[in-house]
Motif scaffolding. Structure first.
Motif, short mmCIF file in Angstrom:
data_model
loop_
_atom_site.label_atom_id
_atom_site.label_comp_id
_atom_site.label_asym_id
_atom_site.label_seq_id
_atom_site.Cartn_x
_atom_site.Cartn_y
_atom_site.Cartn_z
N UNK A 44 0.80 -1.23 0.00
CA UNK A 44 0.00 0.00 0.00
C UNK A 44 0.84 1.28 0.00
N UNK A 45 2.02 1.22 0.59
CA UNK A 45 2.88 2.41 0.62
C UNK A 45 3.19 2.91 -0.79
N UNK A 46 3.24 1.98 -1.76
CA UNK A 46 3.64 2.36 -3.11
C UNK A 46 2.44 2.64 -4.02
N UNK A 47 1.28 2.34 -3.58
CA UNK A 47 0.09 2.48 -4.42
C UNK A 47 -0.23 3.96 -4.64
N UNK A 48 -0.63 4.29 -5.89
CA UNK A 48 -0.98 5.68 -6.21
C UNK A 48 -2.46 5.82 -6.53
N UNK A 49 -3.23 4.78 -6.30
CA UNK A 49 -4.68 4.80 -6.57
C UNK A 49 -4.98 5.12 -8.03
N UNK A 50 -4.11 4.67 -8.95
CA UNK A 50 -4.29 5.00 -10.37
C UNK A 50 -5.38 4.18 -11.04
N UNK A 51 -5.79 3.09 -10.42
CA UNK A 51 -6.86 2.21 -10.94
C UNK A 51 -6.49 1.41 -12.18
N UNK A 52 -5.22 1.42 -12.57
CA UNK A 52 -4.83 0.65 -13.77
C UNK A 52 -5.07 -0.85 -13.57
N UNK A 53 -4.86 -1.33 -12.37
CA UNK A 53 -5.10 -2.75 -12.10
C UNK A 53 -6.58 -3.09 -12.26
N UNK A 85 -8.77 -1.50 -14.16
CA UNK A 85 -9.13 -1.43 -15.58
C UNK A 85 -8.61 -2.65 -16.35
N UNK A 86 -7.46 -3.17 -15.93
CA UNK A 86 -6.85 -4.29 -16.66
C UNK A 86 -7.57 -5.60 -16.41
N UNK A 87 -8.30 -5.71 -15.34
CA UNK A 87 -8.88 -7.01 -14.97
C UNK A 87 -10.03 -7.39 -15.92
N UNK A 88 -9.90 -8.51 -16.63
CA UNK A 88 -10.93 -8.87 -17.61
C UNK A 88 -12.20 -9.44 -16.98
N UNK A 89 -12.15 -9.77 -15.70
CA UNK A 89 -13.33 -10.41 -15.09
C UNK A 89 -13.90 -9.59 -13.92
N UNK A 90 -13.48 -8.35 -13.85
CA UNK A 90 -14.00 -7.42 -12.81
C UNK A 90 -13.86 -8.05 -11.41
N UNK A 91 -12.65 -8.48 -11.12
CA UNK A 91 -12.42 -9.12 -9.82
C UNK A 91 -11.84 -8.17 -8.79
N UNK A 92 -11.50 -6.95 -9.22
CA UNK A 92 -10.89 -5.99 -8.28
C UNK A 92 -11.79 -4.77 -8.12
N UNK A 93 -11.95 -4.36 -6.91
CA UNK A 93 -12.67 -3.11 -6.63
C UNK A 93 -11.71 -2.21 -5.85
N UNK A 94 -11.77 -0.91 -6.15
CA UNK A 94 -10.88 0.03 -5.47
C UNK A 94 -11.72 1.00 -4.65
N UNK A 151 -1.22 -7.23 -12.29
CA UNK A 151 0.16 -7.04 -11.82
C UNK A 151 1.00 -6.39 -12.91
N UNK A 152 0.78 -6.82 -14.16
CA UNK A 152 1.51 -6.19 -15.28
C UNK A 152 1.13 -4.73 -15.43
N UNK A 153 -0.13 -4.41 -15.15
CA UNK A 153 -0.61 -3.03 -15.35
C UNK A 153 -0.08 -2.08 -14.30
N UNK A 154 0.30 -2.61 -13.14
CA UNK A 154 0.74 -1.75 -12.04
C UNK A 154 2.15 -1.24 -12.30
#
Ligand code: SF4
Ligand code: SF4
Length: 143
Positions: free
Chosen positions: A49-58, A60-69, A96-99
């Motif tokens: 979490x220290x490195x997260x910038x809340x960019x939401x790229x992860x 958007x990249x998820x093809x099955x809508x498994x992540x919520x921010x 992970x690739x998108x981050x």
């Protein structure tokens, strides 16, 4: 087929059987013992979490809508809380690739089975640590 040929075959069979008595079994006592998985296995995620910038790229990249921010949930200046739904995730690795901020990684932990489906939703309390509660089901403990 001569007598000595049959005797030779039997000797080879008994030699093989006898040798198997002393070799270590290939099986392991999973789930009572942890199994080894290669370092690059795409198992459950960990969110730094220290490195997260809340960019939401992860997200958007998820093809099955498994992540919520949840951008309202902040611990640092720019971060956000992530929720992973492991009843949907297909472990494709695209998030992970998108981050771009080294904030999201796979771990080699793949045994995510739970007794209840709701327990497959990993909120910030579970996705930010590798510590796990013991899994108990029908009176037995599995990890
Ligand atoms: S591994 Fe794939 S399916 Fe799972 S959360 Fe990441 S992008 Fe979505
Ligand atoms: S985990 Fe990475 S991609 Fe996802 S919001 Fe944070 S910085 Fe962005």
């Amino acid at each position: 087929m001569g007598f000595f040929s049959v005797l030779g075959d039997m000797f080879r069979i008994f030699k093989h059987v006898f040798r198997q008595v002393f070799v270590r079994p290939f099986t392991s006592l999973y789930p009572f013992e942890d199994r080894y998985y290669p370092e690059r296995t795409r198992g459950r995620h960990i969110h730094i979490r220290e490195k997260c910038t809340a960019c939401s790229q992860c997200v958007r990249a998820c093809p099955v809508v498994a992540i919520r921010i949840d951008k309202e949930d902040k611990m640092y200046e720019k971060d956000a809380a992530l929720y992973f739904d492991y009843s949907r995730c297909i472990f494709c690795g695209l998030c992970v690739e998108a981050c771009r901020f080294d904030s999201l990684f796979h771990t080699p932990i793949v045994d995510l089975s739970e007794g209840e489906r709701d327990d497959l939703l990993y909120g910030p309390d579970k996705i930010e640590t590798l510590e796990r509660d013991p899994l108990e089901w029908r009176g037995r403990r599995f990890r």
